[in-house]
Design an enzyme around this catalytic site. Structure first.
Site, PDB file in Angstrom:
ATOM      1  N   ASP A 105      11.799 -24.547 -26.625  1.00 45.64           N
ATOM      2  CA  ASP A 105      12.513 -26.060 -25.952  1.00 45.64           C
ATOM      3  C   ASP A 105      13.714 -25.465 -25.647  1.00 45.64           C
ATOM      4  O   ASP A 105      14.580 -24.400 -25.966  1.00 45.64           O
ATOM      5  CB  ASP A 105      12.541 -26.701 -27.287  1.00 45.64           C
ATOM      6  N   HIS A 250      12.997 -21.821 -29.456  1.00 45.28           N
ATOM      7  CA  HIS A 250      13.861 -22.373 -28.500  1.00 45.28           C
ATOM      8  C   HIS A 250      14.516 -21.019 -27.821  1.00 45.28           C
ATOM      9  O   HIS A 250      14.539 -20.009 -28.376  1.00 45.28           O
ATOM     10  CB  HIS A 250      15.269 -22.810 -29.329  1.00 45.28           C
TER      11      HIS A 250
HETATM   12 ZN   LIG Z   1      15.191 -29.486 -28.306  1.00 42.52          ZN
END
Ligand SMILES: [Zn+2]
Length: 283
Positions: A105, A250
């Protein structure tokens, strides 16, 4: 600091996921990682070929009056691509066999995304990237690289706000602008989205569906944004590994060196354990 660290208890997630699995009408198939990567050919909004309508009566054949649908002879009915509006996101992907999904992400980020892409490429696997519109807009080449390698590019809002604090118009703006950037760069709009911080609300489900997207959460949170150490991230993935699990990491939003290095370690381990690391495809 960005994070997606709002997560309910794991057991709750699994219960919810099982409920979804029973109720869902969405078909998910695993993409074959060995095949040539390709982007979805059919953009949202385009009716499938099967929606061409009933065949016209053939010469010499008696008309099947009783079987003729009332729409016979009229133009094919347009089948909207809008998926059913969900009240919860997908949190795992049942029915994919001994497969797992890795998701990244907040990117793309030129400091970390290329290394993650390189590791995925080395092992010939695909992943999901939930990108922020403002990041994608700044690095369209990385977006193209993701798509060229067969990864799924999803929508993670434009600026990573807390969705429940936004007006309906603002949510539409956050999701719509991001879908527009992805469509402009890749030629197809995203089919999946993920709310920042995992904070969904009914407006986001409705607007996401309006934009042709399904909501995707996760099963295992690596909490990599807390920079807990590469070894801890590796352990969290390997301990949480199970069929259908979706892993959250991430590739942007802070220093993601640990996330990059952890992937290099856990990905080959998952493959050695017999997992297919793949992506869902909406059909
Ligand atoms: Zn996020």
């Amino acid at each position: 600091m960005r994070s997606d660290h709002i997560r309910p208890d794991r057991r709750t997630l699994l219960k919810v996921a099982l409920g979804l699995g029973a109720a869902t009408t969405l078909h998910l198939i695993a993409a074959d990682p060995a095949s040539t990567p390709s982007r979805p050919a059919r953009a949202a909004g385009t009716p499938p070929a099967a929606a061409a309508g009933p065949p016209a009566g053939l010469p010499g054949r008696p008309p099947a009056y009783r079987l003729q649908p009332m729409t016979a002879g009229s133009p094919p009915r347009f089948r909207p691509a809008r998926p059913p509006v969900r009240t919860r996101p997908f949190e795992e992907l049942p029915g994919l066999g001994h497969s797992m999904v890795l998701s990244f992400d907040d990117g793309p980020d030129a400091r970390y995304t290329p290394d993650i892409l390189a590791t995925l490429r080395k092992h010939k696997v695909r992943a999901m990237f939930f990108v922020c519109g403002e990041m994608a807009d700044a690095s369209p080449n990385l977006l193209r690289e993701m798509a060229d390698d067969g990864h799924v590019v999803g929508n993670h809002s434009w600026s990573h706000p807390l969705i429940p604090g936004l007006s309906r118009a603002a949510i539409r703006d956050e999701l719509g602008r991001t879908s527009d950037v992805v469509e402009t760069v890749l030629g197809t709009a995203p089919l999946w989205y993920r709310a920042p911080y995992g904070a969904w609300n009914r407006n986001s489900f409705e607007i996401g569906a309006d934009l042709g997207m399904e909501p995707m959460a996760w099963t295992v949170d690596t909490l990599d944004w807390t920079t807990p150490g590469t070894g801890t991230i590796v352990s969290r993935v390997l301990d949480g590994a199970a069929p259908g699990v979706v892993v959250l990491s991430h590739d942007a939003g802070g220093n993601r060196s640990q996330s990059v290095e952890a992937l290099r370690r856990y990905l080959p381990r998952l493959l050695e354990e017999g997992y297919r690391v793949t992506v869902p495809q909406r059909v």
